[in-house]
Design an enzyme around this catalytic site. Sequence first.
Site, PDB file in Angstrom:
ATOM      1  N   ASP A   1      23.163  45.976  12.209  1.00 17.97           N
ATOM      2  CA  ASP A   1      24.389  45.781  12.985  1.00 17.97           C
ATOM      3  C   ASP A   1      24.204  46.382  14.373  1.00 17.97           C
ATOM      4  OD1 ASP A   1      26.933  45.035  13.606  1.00 17.97           O
ATOM      5  OD2 ASP A   1      27.946  46.465  12.292  1.00 17.97           O
ATOM      6  N   GLU A   2      24.990  45.916  15.344  1.00 16.58           N
ATOM      7  CA  GLU A   2      24.915  46.385  16.742  1.00 16.58           C
ATOM      8  C   GLU A   2      23.478  46.299  17.266  1.00 16.58           C
ATOM      9  OE1 GLU A   2      27.482  46.778  18.402  1.00 16.58           O
ATOM     10  OE2 GLU A   2      29.074  47.282  16.990  1.00 16.58           O
TER      11      GLU A   2
ATOM     12  N   LYS B   1      31.138  40.559  12.646  1.00 16.49           N
ATOM     13  CA  LYS B   1      29.718  40.721  12.340  1.00 16.49           C
ATOM     14  C   LYS B   1      29.490  41.812  11.295  1.00 16.49           C
ATOM     15  CE  LYS B   1      28.467  43.716  16.295  1.00 16.49           C
ATOM     16  NZ  LYS B   1      29.850  43.867  16.816  1.00 16.49           N
ATOM     17  N   THR B   2      30.266  42.898  11.354  1.00 15.51           N
ATOM     18  CA  THR B   2      30.129  43.943  10.333  1.00 15.51           C
ATOM     19  C   THR B   2      30.591  43.418   8.985  1.00 15.51           C
ATOM     20  OG1 THR B   2      30.516  45.648  12.012  1.00 15.51           O
ATOM     21  CG2 THR B   2      30.755  46.299   9.711  1.00 15.51           C
TER      22      THR B   2
ATOM     23  N   ARG C   1      39.141  45.750  22.584  1.00 16.57           N
ATOM     24  CA  ARG C   1      39.575  46.648  21.505  1.00 16.57           C
ATOM     25  C   ARG C   1      41.032  46.378  21.134  1.00 16.57           C
ATOM     26  NH1 ARG C   1      35.226  46.943  19.560  1.00 16.57           N
ATOM     27  NH2 ARG C   1      34.853  45.353  21.144  1.00 16.57           N
TER      28      ARG C   1
ATOM     29  N   GLN D   1      28.242  43.240  24.778  1.00 17.72           N
ATOM     30  CA  GLN D   1      28.666  44.595  24.455  1.00 17.72           C
ATOM     31  C   GLN D   1      27.522  45.598  24.554  1.00 17.72           C
ATOM     32  OE1 GLN D   1      31.675  44.932  21.159  1.00 17.72           O
ATOM     33  NE2 GLN D   1      31.154  42.786  20.821  1.00 17.72           N
TER      34      GLN D   1
END
Length: 702
Positions: free
Chosen positions: A224-225, A35-36, A590, A253
């Site tokens: 983002d986020e 996504k980033t 991660r 998340q």
Amino acid sequence: MSENLALDKLSGQQSAAIDYMDSPILVLAGAGCGKTQLITHKFAHLYNKNREKYGSMLAVTLTNKAAGEMRDRIAFAIDDDPQSNLKGAWVGTFYSQCNRILLKEKASIGITTDYVIYDSEDQCRLIRHILNDMKLYEALYKGVAGKISYFKSSLLTPEELLSTYNNFDFDEKLLKVYVRYQDEMKRMNALDYDDLIAYTLRLFEENPDVLDSYRQMFSYILVDEFQDTTYAQYQFLKLLARDNILVAGDDDQTLYKSRDFETENILTKFEKDFANTKLLRLEQSFRCTQNILTVSDSVISKNSHRKHKILWSDKIAGEKVCHYWFMAEEDEAKYIAKNIKDLYLKGNYSYSDIAILYRVNLQSRVIEEALKNERIPFKVIGSSTLYHKRQMKDLISYLRLIWNRDDNVSLRWVINQPNKAITANTLNKIENEAKKEGISLYKAIVKLCAGKGFSASIKEKLGTFLTLIDMLSAKKEVTLSEAIKLVGSHTSYIESLDENSLNDISEIMYRSGNMALGEFLSTVSLTTTNDDTRCMNCVSLMTLYNVKGMEFPVVFISGLEDGLIPYFKATETTEDLDEERRLFYLGMTRAKDILFMTGARKRRLYAKFQDQEPSRFLKDIPKDCCLWIEKNAIPANAATRTPPPPPVEFPYNTGCRVKHPKWGIGVIRDCYGEQNDIKVTVNFPNVGVKRLALKYANLEKI
């Protein structure tokens, strides 16, 4: 267009999101699904396509670390001298961009340029002072700070709380602290993080022409986020955006349930508030192996009220996820350290490729000791930044008084740093005068020194301090280096520092010496411990909360036990348990190549040893994707466990020396396996670590 922007380098879903411009876009992106990458490529794609139209875009995220990465990626993707193209670009956190707007439009809202920004530590120091002054339990300051931040990020003023809540369901003392906190902040001309958003919203609401100018300027908005934005941040976006907005997030998340809008999923709310929203899903993970994805999905899929997605990877299935259960936390820590050393010696991974994650900071003590014993370099991420060290706080407090003499928190910090023999009784009189007159401590000192409230000797001491502050504050239009030199030449503070602290100051001057003092203070105040980054050739240790936005080839998750994961305070409601599951999911995803999960029967927590049970989340993991290894027997009622086989008698102990016919003498590092298929790990000085089947190895014990 540069090679970095070639759409064939992206997935089909990413390319579709970049090309689509007809309505607002909601990108539901799984962990590691890019996504980033999508946001930075969309920014660069639009910029290179039409710089006149898309010369001013707003790209925001939640942390400075993420914003820095976003800026670097955009710079790399933009043609023609990226650094100059990004100069002045609106890329950063919500807080930094709102601060930039306030500094530019200060006259429209009646605030002065010399306001100071309080970070979470400054906020807590002020709240502790208020609690102590109100004779309330000072140890509650962190909880009070969290509540006040929640109120402010929800745009709830003390007045609105008074009208909304009655005495039966609201803590009246908390409201009084909130009122006092707001009064103190106004008196000191200080803003905290949440104020930066709230004041910007107030600016837009009171000045429609200012809002319209920014709506026209921001040709496109990228977020983002998005799943972790607060209510206030969401309102900021709603005011600025039309159809020209793309938000990317993952509800799996979301880590801060207090940021949610009641029980409604913010992604769903966006779809309701922005008409004709285009929903796009990113489900191809570029990070994790399929085994890691399968295990993590088996856990997160048990959460309710989530947007369903199926993540997949074209990477190989990879190694099975390993779960180890030990009898004591010391055994767990030793195993982690020894395994890291083996991975390093084999040459496949460097220390910086490895992370150890845990739920609470208390867990790191035993792990750190085990790493030291193995001589493995490590860094604890999120514990402290350079600017949050005690000696640096002293210096920064002096610098902030140059900028704003009414900063009570900084004045309290330095008034006796170094010791000026100003007694507690004198300080109490100053505090009482400031409270009685509704003025800052600096103004209270000026008033008391002009009157008859103090003896001549006390007036002399305070007068010397006032002269120092007046002299320093007259020089506010200086660079950082010049300001530090002023503090050093007019106080004995720097003379008292040790070599490490002097080196820290030299580093600050080297990094930011030419920066204007006001700009530097804003930058420092907006720097948090979450902006800490991993070091070269060091194993990274951090809590599950701090790992957000990172990835590592090898990840160890320690303490997979009920009471830690999930945390014992978060098991009473479904909402709390869902957040703990999301936190565990975040940690698992991660890992790029190898994921280890460990737990221990005995662990020292909060000054006593406790018996721990395996985490209830283990019940959700399919056995065929995970390797279960029990170093010692666990309770019969433990979830997902079969009775352990009889103990295997190994012919070699760890540390004993053996001789191999080809590789010579080596040292046994581990011995494991079934009775008829025992394997050994041997460290041969000349060839490194080898894993051997004992029945074929022809080893000779020395």
